[in-house]
Write a protein that holds these residues in place. Structure first.
Motif, PDB file in Angstrom:
ATOM      1  N   LEU A   6       2.505  27.274 -25.147  1.00 42.41           N
ATOM      2  CA  LEU A   6       2.650  26.471 -26.706  1.00 42.41           C
ATOM      3  C   LEU A   6       3.886  26.024 -26.836  1.00 42.41           C
ATOM      4  O   LEU A   6       4.330  25.606 -27.809  1.00 42.41           O
ATOM      5  CB  LEU A   6       2.292  27.513 -27.755  1.00 42.41           C
ATOM      6  N   LYS A   7       3.803  25.201 -25.779  1.00 39.40           N
ATOM      7  CA  LYS A   7       5.264  24.464 -25.594  1.00 39.40           C
ATOM      8  C   LYS A   7       4.367  23.206 -26.258  1.00 39.40           C
ATOM      9  O   LYS A   7       3.599  22.919 -26.744  1.00 39.40           O
ATOM     10  CB  LYS A   7       5.979  23.914 -24.901  1.00 39.40           C
ATOM     11  N   GLY A   8       6.425  22.938 -27.159  1.00 39.15           N
ATOM     12  CA  GLY A   8       5.615  21.133 -27.213  1.00 39.15           C
ATOM     13  C   GLY A   8       5.458  20.470 -26.304  1.00 39.15           C
ATOM     14  O   GLY A   8       5.972  20.315 -25.476  1.00 39.15           O
ATOM     15  N   LEU A   9       5.106  18.829 -27.108  1.00 35.71           N
ATOM     16  CA  LEU A   9       4.708  17.655 -25.556  1.00 35.71           C
ATOM     17  C   LEU A   9       5.575  16.646 -26.320  1.00 35.71           C
ATOM     18  O   LEU A   9       5.785  16.776 -27.649  1.00 35.71           O
ATOM     19  CB  LEU A   9       3.194  17.565 -25.527  1.00 35.71           C
ATOM     20  N   SER A  10       6.030  16.228 -25.433  1.00 41.21           N
ATOM     21  CA  SER A  10       6.819  14.583 -25.573  1.00 41.21           C
ATOM     22  C   SER A  10       5.554  13.708 -26.416  1.00 41.21           C
ATOM     23  O   SER A  10       4.934  13.431 -26.421  1.00 41.21           O
ATOM     24  CB  SER A  10       7.947  14.016 -24.821  1.00 41.21           C
ATOM     25  N   LYS A  11       6.583  12.730 -26.769  1.00 40.82           N
ATOM     26  CA  LYS A  11       5.577  11.442 -27.761  1.00 40.82           C
ATOM     27  C   LYS A  11       4.199  10.915 -26.502  1.00 40.82           C
ATOM     28  O   LYS A  11       3.817  10.430 -26.457  1.00 40.82           O
ATOM     29  CB  LYS A  11       6.357  10.580 -28.633  1.00 40.82           C
ATOM     30  N   GLU A  12       5.583  10.714 -25.972  1.00 40.41           N
ATOM     31  CA  GLU A  12       4.669   9.903 -24.994  1.00 40.41           C
ATOM     32  C   GLU A  12       3.323  11.299 -23.816  1.00 40.41           C
ATOM     33  O   GLU A  12       2.302  10.441 -23.394  1.00 40.41           O
ATOM     34  CB  GLU A  12       5.536   9.772 -23.121  1.00 40.41           C
ATOM     35  N   GLU A  13       3.680  12.440 -23.702  1.00 45.73           N
ATOM     36  CA  GLU A  13       2.593  13.552 -23.243  1.00 45.73           C
ATOM     37  C   GLU A  13       1.196  12.682 -24.541  1.00 45.73           C
ATOM     38  O   GLU A  13       0.304  13.144 -23.934  1.00 45.73           O
ATOM     39  CB  GLU A  13       2.941  14.543 -23.202  1.00 45.73           C
TER      40      GLU A  13
END
Length: 71
Positions: A6-13
């Motif tokens: 449940l890690k966050g994702l970057s805006k680009e991803e």
């Protein structure tokens, strides 16, 4: 959190996933125009479940749908 994936994702991803969903559903976009946001939201959230806030996804999805329709 990391053990559950449940890690966050970057805006680009997030944008990459959104663009892929739009490309895979061009027929839907052509038929519904901006109203395609709701069905596409379901497609995108299946991949992003629990990783990103829905409001953030919706905002980015609406931007990308408008861009795709302008082409």
């Amino acid at each position: 959190v990391s053990k559950l994936g449940l890690k966050g994702l970057s805006k680009e991803e997030i944008i990459e996933i959104i663009v892929k969903a739009i490309e895979e559903n061009k027929d839907l976009l052509a038929r519904k125009g901006e109203r395609a946001v709701n069905p596409l939201m379901g497609v995108v959230m299946k991949q992003l479940r629990g990783k990103v806030d829905g409001k953030t996804v919706r905002k980015l999805l609406e931007e990308k749908v408008r861009e795709a329709l302008a082409k």
